[in-house]
Design a protein around this motif. Structure first.
Motif, PDB file in Angstrom:
ATOM      1  N   GLY A 135      44.696  31.539  26.808  1.00 37.41           N
ATOM      2  CA  GLY A 135      45.498  32.946  26.049  1.00 37.41           C
ATOM      3  C   GLY A 135      46.938  32.240  24.881  1.00 37.41           C
ATOM      4  N   ALA A 136      46.414  30.752  24.738  1.00 39.56           N
ATOM      5  CA  ALA A 136      48.317  29.878  23.978  1.00 39.56           C
ATOM      6  C   ALA A 136      47.878  30.116  22.993  1.00 39.56           C
ATOM      7  CB  ALA A 136      47.690  28.408  25.044  1.00 39.56           C
ATOM      8  N   PRO A 137      48.842  30.922  21.912  1.00 38.36           N
ATOM      9  CA  PRO A 137      48.042  31.661  20.739  1.00 38.36           C
ATOM     10  C   PRO A 137      47.564  29.523  19.987  1.00 38.36           C
ATOM     11  CG  PRO A 137      50.807  30.885  20.452  1.00 38.36           C
ATOM     12  CD  PRO A 137      49.659  30.951  22.006  1.00 38.36           C
ATOM     13  N   ASP A 138      47.083  29.173  18.387  1.00 36.44           N
ATOM     14  CA  ASP A 138      46.665  28.421  17.698  1.00 36.44           C
ATOM     15  C   ASP A 138      47.445  29.050  16.348  1.00 36.44           C
ATOM     16  OD1 ASP A 138      46.333  26.418  16.005  1.00 36.44           O
ATOM     17  OD2 ASP A 138      44.240  27.228  16.073  1.00 36.44           O
ATOM     18  N   VAL A 139      47.444  29.724  15.762  1.00 38.88           N
ATOM     19  CA  VAL A 139      47.726  30.670  15.072  1.00 38.88           C
ATOM     20  C   VAL A 139      49.553  31.831  14.984  1.00 38.88           C
ATOM     21  CG1 VAL A 139      48.531  31.439  12.466  1.00 38.88           C
ATOM     22  CG2 VAL A 139      46.354  30.357  13.310  1.00 38.88           C
ATOM     23  N   SER A 164      52.815  33.145  15.757  1.00 41.17           N
ATOM     24  CA  SER A 164      54.008  33.303  16.687  1.00 41.17           C
ATOM     25  C   SER A 164      54.270  33.828  18.042  1.00 41.17           C
ATOM     26  CB  SER A 164      55.145  33.480  16.205  1.00 41.17           C
ATOM     27  OG  SER A 164      54.708  31.856  14.685  1.00 41.17           O
ATOM     28  N   SER A 165      54.915  33.418  18.985  1.00 39.26           N
ATOM     29  CA  SER A 165      55.462  34.133  20.036  1.00 39.26           C
ATOM     30  C   SER A 165      56.388  34.319  20.473  1.00 39.26           C
ATOM     31  CB  SER A 165      55.204  32.937  21.714  1.00 39.26           C
ATOM     32  OG  SER A 165      54.030  32.452  21.087  1.00 39.26           O
ATOM     33  N   MET A 193      52.895  35.729  24.581  1.00 38.31           N
ATOM     34  CA  MET A 193      52.141  35.151  23.265  1.00 38.31           C
ATOM     35  C   MET A 193      50.433  35.742  23.021  1.00 38.31           C
ATOM     36  SD  MET A 193      51.112  31.542  25.917  1.00 38.31           S
ATOM     37  CE  MET A 193      50.485  32.042  27.661  1.00 38.31           C
ATOM     38  N   VAL A 194      50.239  35.923  21.749  1.00 38.74           N
ATOM     39  CA  VAL A 194      48.690  35.961  22.504  1.00 38.74           C
ATOM     40  C   VAL A 194      48.134  35.366  20.741  1.00 38.74           C
ATOM     41  CG1 VAL A 194      49.548  37.023  19.594  1.00 38.74           C
ATOM     42  CG2 VAL A 194      47.551  38.404  20.577  1.00 38.74           C
ATOM     43  N   ASP A 195      46.741  34.879  21.384  1.00 41.84           N
ATOM     44  CA  ASP A 195      46.122  33.726  20.960  1.00 41.84           C
ATOM     45  C   ASP A 195      45.599  34.645  19.819  1.00 41.84           C
ATOM     46  OD1 ASP A 195      43.636  35.552  22.060  1.00 41.84           O
ATOM     47  OD2 ASP A 195      42.840  33.951  23.610  1.00 41.84           O
ATOM     48  N   ASP A 196      44.470  33.276  19.090  1.00 43.89           N
ATOM     49  CA  ASP A 196      43.689  34.059  18.071  1.00 43.89           C
ATOM     50  C   ASP A 196      42.654  35.116  18.153  1.00 43.89           C
ATOM     51  OD1 ASP A 196      44.939  31.581  18.028  1.00 43.89           O
ATOM     52  OD2 ASP A 196      44.872  31.147  16.035  1.00 43.89           O
TER      53      ASP A 196
END
Length: 153
Positions: free
Chosen positions: A41-45, A47-48, A57-60
């Motif tokens: 669940g870690a985002p790439d684009v 921001s948290s 956090m929200v992932d892509d």
């Protein structure tokens, strides 16, 4: 990155997410590390955000998660939001998380230690990369065709 209570939370295209004590000189990756997160669940684009107690956090792909801001332990998630790619940043306001996907669908989730989906709202179906903006009791959302202001009049 976002900050709260002297801690800097930094995401990047590559894992881990790092929580570091603010301050220091040079490479502080080891000396100031509070925690590191390498789970799902870690985002790439996107921001948290943090309220100092919880780190959201929200992932892509639209999976939202909540970690303990002080330890990095998973509290809940990842949980599914509206289907679609998320490029906008997560917004925290009035005890709610606002997640806007590229299809113009906003998912609203309760902030806090338990996952609770509050609403899913679609505007005009137009493409958007913008993040929601909050001013007072109004939320502003820009899509490819309109600028919306939602709130009590």
């Amino acid at each position: 990155p976002v900050t709260a209570d002297g801690v800097v939370y930094a995401t990047s295209r590559k894992k881990p997410i790092l929580a570091l004590k603010a301050g220091g000189v040079g490479d502080i990756t080891s000396t100031h590390r509070v925690w590191a997160y390498v789970g799902p669940g870690a985002p790439d684009v996107p921001s948290s955000v943090t309220d100092g107690q919880h780190y959201y956090m929200v992932d892509d792909r639209g999976l939202v998660s909540c970690l303990d801001a002080m330890t990095g332990a998973t509290i809940w998630g990842p949980e599914r939001t509206a289907q679609g790619t998320v490029s906008s940043s997560l917004v925290l306001a009035d005890g709610k998380l606002f997640i806007l996907n590229e299809n113009g669908v906003t998912t609203v989730v309760a902030a806090g230690p338990a996952y609770k989906l509050l609403a899913t709202n679609e505007l005009d179906g137009s493409y958007t990369l913008s993040s929601p903006a909050i001013a007072g009791s109004q939320i502003f959302i820009r899509t490819g065709t309109h600028l919306y202001c939602i709130g009590e009049g």
